[in-house]
Design a protein around this motif. Structure first.
Motif, PDB file in Angstrom:
ATOM      1  N   ILE A  36      -1.140  29.969 -98.803  1.00  0.00           N
ATOM      2  CA  ILE A  36       0.087  30.684 -99.163  1.00  0.00           C
ATOM      3  C   ILE A  36       0.143  31.009-100.654  1.00  0.00           C
ATOM      4  O   ILE A  36       0.476  32.130-101.051  1.00  0.00           O
ATOM      5  CB  ILE A  36       1.337  29.868 -98.749  1.00  0.00           C
ATOM      6  N   PHE A  37      -0.202  30.018-101.503  1.00  0.00           N
ATOM      7  CA  PHE A  37      -0.004  30.183-102.936  1.00  0.00           C
ATOM      8  C   PHE A  37      -1.252  30.651-103.685  1.00  0.00           C
ATOM      9  O   PHE A  37      -1.150  31.033-104.856  1.00  0.00           O
ATOM     10  CB  PHE A  37       0.499  28.876-103.544  1.00  0.00           C
ATOM     11  N   CYS A  38      -2.418  30.598-103.054  1.00  0.00           N
ATOM     12  CA  CYS A  38      -3.652  31.005-103.746  1.00  0.00           C
ATOM     13  C   CYS A  38      -4.284  32.266-103.166  1.00  0.00           C
ATOM     14  O   CYS A  38      -4.867  33.051-103.915  1.00  0.00           O
ATOM     15  CB  CYS A  38      -4.673  29.863-103.712  1.00  0.00           C
ATOM     16  N   TYR A  39      -4.184  32.458-101.871  1.00  0.00           N
ATOM     17  CA  TYR A  39      -4.859  33.594-101.245  1.00  0.00           C
ATOM     18  C   TYR A  39      -3.913  34.755-100.927  1.00  0.00           C
ATOM     19  O   TYR A  39      -4.277  35.913-101.140  1.00  0.00           O
ATOM     20  CB  TYR A  39      -5.591  33.147 -99.980  1.00  0.00           C
ATOM     21  N   VAL A  40      -2.724  34.449-100.432  1.00  0.00           N
ATOM     22  CA  VAL A  40      -1.769  35.526-100.142  1.00  0.00           C
ATOM     23  C   VAL A  40      -1.415  36.320-101.406  1.00  0.00           C
ATOM     24  O   VAL A  40      -1.381  37.561-101.376  1.00  0.00           O
ATOM     25  CB  VAL A  40      -0.499  34.954 -99.472  1.00  0.00           C
ATOM     26  N   PRO A  41      -1.180  35.666-102.568  1.00  0.00           N
ATOM     27  CA  PRO A  41      -0.861  36.445-103.776  1.00  0.00           C
ATOM     28  C   PRO A  41      -1.992  37.355-104.250  1.00  0.00           C
ATOM     29  O   PRO A  41      -1.753  38.250-105.071  1.00  0.00           O
ATOM     30  CB  PRO A  41      -0.569  35.358-104.823  1.00  0.00           C
ATOM     31  N   MET A  42      -3.231  37.134-103.764  1.00  0.00           N
ATOM     32  CA  MET A  42      -4.341  37.997-104.181  1.00  0.00           C
ATOM     33  C   MET A  42      -4.125  39.452-103.747  1.00  0.00           C
ATOM     34  O   MET A  42      -4.757  40.362-104.293  1.00  0.00           O
ATOM     35  CB  MET A  42      -5.653  37.456-103.605  1.00  0.00           C
ATOM     36  N   TYR A  43      -3.205  39.653-102.805  1.00  0.00           N
ATOM     37  CA  TYR A  43      -2.834  41.018-102.423  1.00  0.00           C
ATOM     38  C   TYR A  43      -2.322  41.787-103.637  1.00  0.00           C
ATOM     39  O   TYR A  43      -2.502  43.005-103.752  1.00  0.00           O
ATOM     40  CB  TYR A  43      -1.774  40.949-101.322  1.00  0.00           C
ATOM     41  N   GLY A  44      -1.710  41.056-104.582  1.00  0.00           N
ATOM     42  CA  GLY A  44      -1.157  41.686-105.771  1.00  0.00           C
ATOM     43  C   GLY A  44      -2.203  42.213-106.737  1.00  0.00           C
ATOM     44  O   GLY A  44      -1.859  42.942-107.681  1.00  0.00           O
ATOM     45  N   LEU A  45      -3.473  41.885-106.533  1.00  0.00           N
ATOM     46  CA  LEU A  45      -4.528  42.411-107.401  1.00  0.00           C
ATOM     47  C   LEU A  45      -4.628  43.931-107.303  1.00  0.00           C
ATOM     48  O   LEU A  45      -5.224  44.570-108.177  1.00  0.00           O
ATOM     49  CB  LEU A  45      -5.881  41.785-107.037  1.00  0.00           C
ATOM     50  N   LEU A  46      -4.051  44.499-106.261  1.00  0.00           N
ATOM     51  CA  LEU A  46      -4.071  45.953-106.106  1.00  0.00           C
ATOM     52  C   LEU A  46      -3.432  46.653-107.301  1.00  0.00           C
ATOM     53  O   LEU A  46      -3.833  47.764-107.665  1.00  0.00           O
ATOM     54  CB  LEU A  46      -3.343  46.355-104.818  1.00  0.00           C
ATOM     55  N   ILE A  47      -2.443  46.003-107.939  1.00  0.00           N
ATOM     56  CA  ILE A  47      -1.739  46.695-109.027  1.00  0.00           C
ATOM     57  C   ILE A  47      -2.612  46.834-110.273  1.00  0.00           C
ATOM     58  O   ILE A  47      -2.257  47.584-111.185  1.00  0.00           O
ATOM     59  CB  ILE A  47      -0.417  45.985-109.396  1.00  0.00           C
ATOM     60  N   SER A  48      -3.752  46.124-110.321  1.00  0.00           N
ATOM     61  CA  SER A  48      -4.650  46.301-111.461  1.00  0.00           C
ATOM     62  C   SER A  48      -5.312  47.673-111.444  1.00  0.00           C
ATOM     63  O   SER A  48      -5.867  48.107-112.454  1.00  0.00           O
ATOM     64  CB  SER A  48      -5.716  45.197-111.476  1.00  0.00           C
ATOM     65  N   PHE A  49      -5.244  48.356-110.304  1.00  0.00           N
ATOM     66  CA  PHE A  49      -5.805  49.704-110.185  1.00  0.00           C
ATOM     67  C   PHE A  49      -4.702  50.762-110.121  1.00  0.00           C
ATOM     68  O   PHE A  49      -4.943  51.899-109.736  1.00  0.00           O
ATOM     69  CB  PHE A  49      -6.681  49.810-108.929  1.00  0.00           C
ATOM     70  N   GLN A  50      -3.484  50.362-110.522  1.00  0.00           N
ATOM     71  CA  GLN A  50      -2.344  51.264-110.442  1.00  0.00           C
ATOM     72  C   GLN A  50      -1.559  51.241-111.763  1.00  0.00           C
ATOM     73  O   GLN A  50      -1.739  50.346-112.579  1.00  0.00           O
ATOM     74  CB  GLN A  50      -1.394  50.844-109.309  1.00  0.00           C
ATOM     75  N   MET A  59       1.408  49.315-102.035  1.00  0.00           N
ATOM     76  CA  MET A  59       0.622  50.321-101.314  1.00  0.00           C
ATOM     77  C   MET A  59       1.543  51.068-100.347  1.00  0.00           C
ATOM     78  O   MET A  59       2.330  50.426 -99.637  1.00  0.00           O
ATOM     79  CB  MET A  59      -0.525  49.666-100.544  1.00  0.00           C
ATOM     80  N   ASP A  60       1.490  52.379-100.407  1.00  0.00           N
ATOM     81  CA  ASP A  60       2.261  53.164 -99.447  1.00  0.00           C
ATOM     82  C   ASP A  60       1.542  54.497 -99.230  1.00  0.00           C
ATOM     83  O   ASP A  60       0.515  54.768 -99.852  1.00  0.00           O
ATOM     84  CB  ASP A  60       3.692  53.367 -99.937  1.00  0.00           C
ATOM     85  N   PHE A  61       2.073  55.294 -98.356  1.00  0.00           N
ATOM     86  CA  PHE A  61       1.449  56.571 -98.014  1.00  0.00           C
ATOM     87  C   PHE A  61       2.401  57.734 -98.301  1.00  0.00           C
ATOM     88  O   PHE A  61       2.283  58.806 -97.728  1.00  0.00           O
ATOM     89  CB  PHE A  61       1.037  56.576 -96.538  1.00  0.00           C
ATOM     90  N   THR A  62       3.348  57.497 -99.219  1.00  0.00           N
ATOM     91  CA  THR A  62       4.318  58.545 -99.556  1.00  0.00           C
ATOM     92  C   THR A  62       4.064  59.136-100.940  1.00  0.00           C
ATOM     93  O   THR A  62       4.808  60.005-101.377  1.00  0.00           O
ATOM     94  CB  THR A  62       5.746  57.975 -99.508  1.00  0.00           C
ATOM     95  N   GLY A  63       3.064  58.632-101.635  1.00  0.00           N
ATOM     96  CA  GLY A  63       2.750  59.160-102.955  1.00  0.00           C
ATOM     97  C   GLY A  63       3.402  58.417-104.104  1.00  0.00           C
ATOM     98  O   GLY A  63       3.225  58.789-105.269  1.00  0.00           O
ATOM     99  N   GLN A  64       4.176  57.359-103.822  1.00  0.00           N
ATOM    100  CA  GLN A  64       4.823  56.608-104.897  1.00  0.00           C
ATOM    101  C   GLN A  64       3.816  55.772-105.692  1.00  0.00           C
ATOM    102  O   GLN A  64       3.998  55.546-106.884  1.00  0.00           O
ATOM    103  CB  GLN A  64       5.904  55.688-104.316  1.00  0.00           C
ATOM    104  N   THR A  65       2.781  55.314-105.019  1.00  0.00           N
ATOM    105  CA  THR A  65       1.769  54.490-105.685  1.00  0.00           C
ATOM    106  C   THR A  65       0.891  55.366-106.577  1.00  0.00           C
ATOM    107  O   THR A  65       0.320  56.353-106.118  1.00  0.00           O
ATOM    108  CB  THR A  65       0.887  53.769-104.649  1.00  0.00           C
ATOM    109  N   LYS A  66       0.805  54.992-107.855  1.00  0.00           N
ATOM    110  CA  LYS A  66       0.022  55.772-108.814  1.00  0.00           C
ATOM    111  C   LYS A  66      -1.304  55.058-109.088  1.00  0.00           C
ATOM    112  O   LYS A  66      -1.365  54.114-109.874  1.00  0.00           O
ATOM    113  CB  LYS A  66       0.809  55.936-110.122  1.00  0.00           C
ATOM    114  N   TRP A  67      -2.338  55.501-108.424  1.00  0.00           N
ATOM    115  CA  TRP A  67      -3.656  54.892-108.592  1.00  0.00           C
ATOM    116  C   TRP A  67      -4.323  55.445-109.862  1.00  0.00           C
ATOM    117  O   TRP A  67      -4.333  56.640-110.104  1.00  0.00           O
ATOM    118  CB  TRP A  67      -4.539  55.176-107.385  1.00  0.00           C
ATOM    119  N   VAL A  68      -4.891  54.533-110.653  1.00  0.00           N
ATOM    120  CA  VAL A  68      -5.521  54.941-111.918  1.00  0.00           C
ATOM    121  C   VAL A  68      -6.958  54.455-112.023  1.00  0.00           C
ATOM    122  O   VAL A  68      -7.583  54.590-113.083  1.00  0.00           O
ATOM    123  CB  VAL A  68      -4.710  54.424-113.127  1.00  0.00           C
TER     124      VAL A  68
END
Length: 313
Positions: A36-50, A59-68
């Motif tokens: 719960i505290f070590c692996y589930v939060p790894m989902y947040g690593l996605l924001i390092s590319f945003q 992550m969404d499919f409406t265009g709000q996420t700004k990938w960089v």
């Protein structure tokens, strides 16, 4: 056609699972917490590319996420303070690994040789106590000792010297940080080595005595080889944490005057990532450092397996 061994293999596995079910039950709460505290939060690593800001979806499919892409990683590498951060982090970690790492081993060897049980227990208890003192209190004590009217300057004046502010001299920060780390952690760090020494077969010492070995010979030829696997494992983990200096303690000790020697990756992340609100940038830097640390652990493990014949895996 299935062989008898193939038929009995599933039964053997089921038997092992049933016989060890209590151990799995005991482990399950810890494993759940780690997940719960070590692996589930790894989902947040996605924001390092945003370019993420609070309130935006990861992550969404409406265009709000700004990938960089790798923008934040590139920004950190080209930051004017990049090499200073790397140098300071490596210097403080190297001093901790080169000096503070060996103090618990030496202390545990000395404690193991003490024959007075009461003194041995007192020394162990006294050495453990600093570890349980809050980092804030330890840093406050250190800054008080280093102040203009602190105990260190009073001692310097007693010896005829001129007082000066150690906490305002950046070149002294690595020494101060290392000494505080040693004082606070050496007793606690010795527990692992003392427990390894407690498992050594006493007949090995008796055989060494019959061969005419003194205490030094017993330490060198019996005790140290017995705790060698523990030392190697701790050393590998220490090498893996080279880019992860104790940022909490440094944050409490440093000030703008000592940034030149005290500013490390962790404190930089705190200022620019957390306090500055650059969450994507901070996540990218932390992710990058974690990957480098993992690579260092893998390399140290590989070298240890070839040189010392001991490894984590």
């Amino acid at each position: 056609m299935r062989t008898p061994n193939a038929k009995t293999a599933p039964k053997r596995i089921n038997y092992k699972l049933k016989s060890q079910i209590q151990l799995y039950a005991i482990m399950s709460p810890v494993l759940i917490l780690i997940f719960i505290f070590c692996y589930v939060p790894m989902y947040g690593l996605l924001i390092s590319f945003q370019d993420w800001t609070p309130g935006m979806p990861f992550m969404d499919f409406t265009g709000q996420t700004k990938w960089v892409g790798l923008k934040h990683f590139s920004t950190f590498v080209h930051d004017p303070y990049f090499w200073r951060l790397i140098k300071n982090t490596l210097v403080l970690s190297a001093m901790n690994l080169g000096i503070a790492f060996w103090i618990p081993i030496i202390f545990s060897l000395l404690i193991n040789e003490v024959r007075l049980v009461k003194f041995k227990k007192f020394a162990q208890t006294a050495s453990y106590m600093p570890y349980f003192i809050s980092s804030v209190v330890v840093a406050g004590m250190a800054l008080s000792f280093l102040s203009s009217d602190g105990i260190i300057n009073k001692f310097i004046m007693m010896m005829g010297g001129e007082p000066f502010l150690l906490n305002m001299k950046p070149q002294y920060f690595p020494i101060v940080y290392t000494v505080i780390n040693i004082w606070r952690n050496f007793g606690w760090g010795s527990i692992l080595y003392l427990s390894s020494m407690a498992s050594i077969d006493p007949t090995l010492y008796e055989a060494a005595s019959l061969d005419g070995a003194n205490r030094w010979h017993k330490i060198w030829h019996v005790t140290l080889p017995a705790i060698k696997p523990t030392i190697v494992v701790m050393l590998i983990m220490g090498v893996g944490g080279m880019l992860g200096a104790d940022s909490d303690m440094i944050l409490l000790l440093y000030n703008p005057a000592t940034y030149e020697y005290a500013d490390v990756i962790g404190t930089y992340l705190y200022r620019y990532g957390l306090v500055g609100g650059n969450f994507s940038y901070g996540t990218a830097v932390g992710f990058m450092i974690s990957l480098i640390n993992f690579g260092m652990v893998y390399l140290a493990n590989m070298v240890s397996r070839k040189v010392a014949d001991y490894s984590l895996w």
